[in-house]
Design an enzyme around this catalytic site. Structure first.
Site, PDB file in Angstrom:
ATOM      1  N   GLU A  60      -8.342  10.759   0.110  1.00 22.16           N
ATOM      2  CA  GLU A  60      -7.473  10.692   1.286  1.00 22.16           C
ATOM      3  C   GLU A  60      -6.760  12.006   1.574  1.00 22.16           C
ATOM      4  O   GLU A  60      -6.611  12.389   2.745  1.00 22.16           O
ATOM      5  CB  GLU A  60      -6.439   9.571   1.112  1.00 22.16           C
ATOM      6  CG  GLU A  60      -6.955   8.169   1.353  1.00 22.16           C
ATOM      7  CD  GLU A  60      -7.811   7.635   0.210  1.00 22.16           C
ATOM      8  OE1 GLU A  60      -8.459   6.585   0.378  1.00 22.16           O
ATOM      9  OE2 GLU A  60      -7.822   8.279  -0.867  1.00 22.16           O
ATOM     10  N   HIS A  64      -2.237  -3.277  -2.420  1.00 26.70           N
ATOM     11  CA  HIS A  64      -2.913  -3.442  -1.131  1.00 26.70           C
ATOM     12  C   HIS A  64      -2.030  -4.188  -0.133  1.00 26.70           C
ATOM     13  O   HIS A  64      -2.520  -4.630   0.909  1.00 26.70           O
ATOM     14  CB  HIS A  64      -4.238  -4.190  -1.303  1.00 26.70           C
ATOM     15  CG  HIS A  64      -5.292  -3.368  -1.962  1.00 26.70           C
ATOM     16  ND1 HIS A  64      -6.612  -3.768  -2.029  1.00 26.70           N
ATOM     17  CD2 HIS A  64      -5.236  -2.173  -2.583  1.00 26.70           C
ATOM     18  CE1 HIS A  64      -7.319  -2.849  -2.671  1.00 26.70           C
ATOM     19  NE2 HIS A  64      -6.504  -1.872  -3.014  1.00 26.70           N
TER      20      HIS A  64
END
Length: 413
Positions: free
Chosen positions: A149, A218
């Protein structure tokens, strides 16, 4: 990777100059040989929530149409008969399809728009927002990246500095914490630190929020992390209509925009216009006018609030519900007019209580409209704990409709 995007920019510039001075080349597309995806592909699973609250789990949704949803829940019963829905103009889309349609239209309109992220190419993204775009626009404009990322977010920021308009997808918003340095020190500040020499027209988007037993890592709500970064705009979509409109507006903006999508809202269905439209990035949405109390909310909590509004109306209360949509900056014009009318404010968010959007919004309302308040601003937020995996415990950490009803009753005493 940098060389790849330098090549894209050069190709776009060459094609643009050869066609017209308006920096577009019509229907021409950047195509290259398709690349193979080495990701493990899982069978897609979709959950459709019907207007009566029942849930349909579709483990093989290919070729099937999801059941109709009422995305804009109201306190009064809506006419949802087949005759009335078929006679309305426009077309029906699920929220993730609306995001895709907005992205596709902007890629057709502007050859500088490109997409990058993990599995966004021929796999179509983890929630299928980019499905079919790699085939249509080619692998240079829809770029599959490694699981890194910080690298591909930094690459996107660099691409934006050269004149492209990248849309960076985080497979899950929690993963973008790995790119926090790039987002804060580069994305938000480069326009200022370069003395205005660079603009950063980038969109960073992806799924987040508390899902159904996705676990703590998450289930992140990163709006509280990013709100303090100078130069960043933040918006949160909640319906297919505003998802498409905000996507298109964010891509056209000269500012870096973070678009928050909730993992549980992707399968909401709504009829949206056929004609082109965009939503204002700095404007709240009046969901339900009322007189007794102003309820400010966004994203998934909009539906918890509207569920509570039905109970409140039956009890004789008249709540005004506003989806703030713009998390930074706040639409204080719309919010202020509502406060001046109702004199009471309840904020409902899924963000954490400490340092969350609700805390910033409470401060802004108190500073600007304190004289109009008949009661202190009340804020309902998620608990300051890691989101549990167990379903029953997960529910306890997030604001529920019954809590909203109780809070309004206390405010209106």
């Amino acid at each position: 990777m940098a060389a790849t995007f330098h090549g894209v920019g050069a190709t776009v510039a060459a094609l643009s100059s050869s066609s017209s001075p308006s920096n577009s080349f019509g229907s021409k597309k950047l195509l290259s040989s398709p690349s193979r995806s080495f990701s493990v592909r899982k069978r897609a699973s979709f959950t459709v929530v019907r207007s009566d609250g029942s849930v349909n789990f579709d483990l093989n949704s290919k070729g099937r149409r999801a059941q109709q949803l009422i995305a804009n829940a109201v306190a009064t019963k809506a006419d949802s008969s087949p005759a009335s829905s078929s006679s309305k103009p426009g077309h029906e889309l699920l929220l993730f399809e609306a995001l895709r349609e907005g992205l596709e239209e902007e890629m057709e309109r502007d050859p500088c728009v490109c997409v990058m992220g993990e599995d966004v190419g021929h796999y179509g993204g983890s929630y299928k927002v980019t499905k079919g775009l790699a085939t249509k626009f080619g692998d240079l404009r829809v770029l599959d990246t490694p699981i890194a990322e910080n690298s591909f977010t930094g690459m996107g920021i660099g691409a934006a500095m050269t004149g492209l308009r990248p849309v960076v997808e985080g497979m899950n918003m929690g993963f973008l914490l790995l790119a926090f340095n790039q987002i804060s020190n580069n994305c938000g500040m480069l326009h200022y630190t370069s003395g205005g020499q660079f603009t950063i027209p980038i969109v960073i988007r992806g799924p987040g929020g508390v899902g159904r037993q996705l676990g703590a890592e998450h289930s992140q709500r990163l709006e509280s992390y990013f709100q303090s970064i100078p130069g960043i705009q933040m918006v949160a979509c909640s319906t297919p209509y505003n998802a498409k409109g905000l996507m298109k507006a964010a891509i056209r903006s000269e500012n870096p925009v973070i678009l928050f999508e909730h993992v549980l809202l992707y399968n909401l269905k709504e009829r949206i216009p056929d004609e082109d439209y965009i939503c204002n990035l700095e404007e709240a949405e009046m969901v339900r006018p009322g007189e007794h109390v102003t309820i400010l909310t966004y994203s998934r909590m909009r539906y918890h609030v509207m569920q509570a509004a039905k109970t409140l109306v039956n009890k004789g209360y008249d709540p005004e519900v506003i989806d703030i949509r713009s998390l930074k900056p706040f639409d204080l014009y719309t919010i202020g007019n509502s406060v001046k009318k109702t004199h009471r404010v309840l904020i409902v968010e899924e963000c954490m209580r400490t340092g969350g959007i609700g805390a910033s919004l409470t401060a802004a309302i108190t500073e600007n409209f304190n004289d109009y308040l008949d009661a202190p601003v009340m804020c309902l937020s998620s608990q300051d704990v890691p989101t549990p995996y167990a379903g029953t415990l997960e529910e306890w950490t997030v604001v529920q409709p019954a809590q909203i009803v109780t809070a309004v009753e206390q405010l209106c005493q």
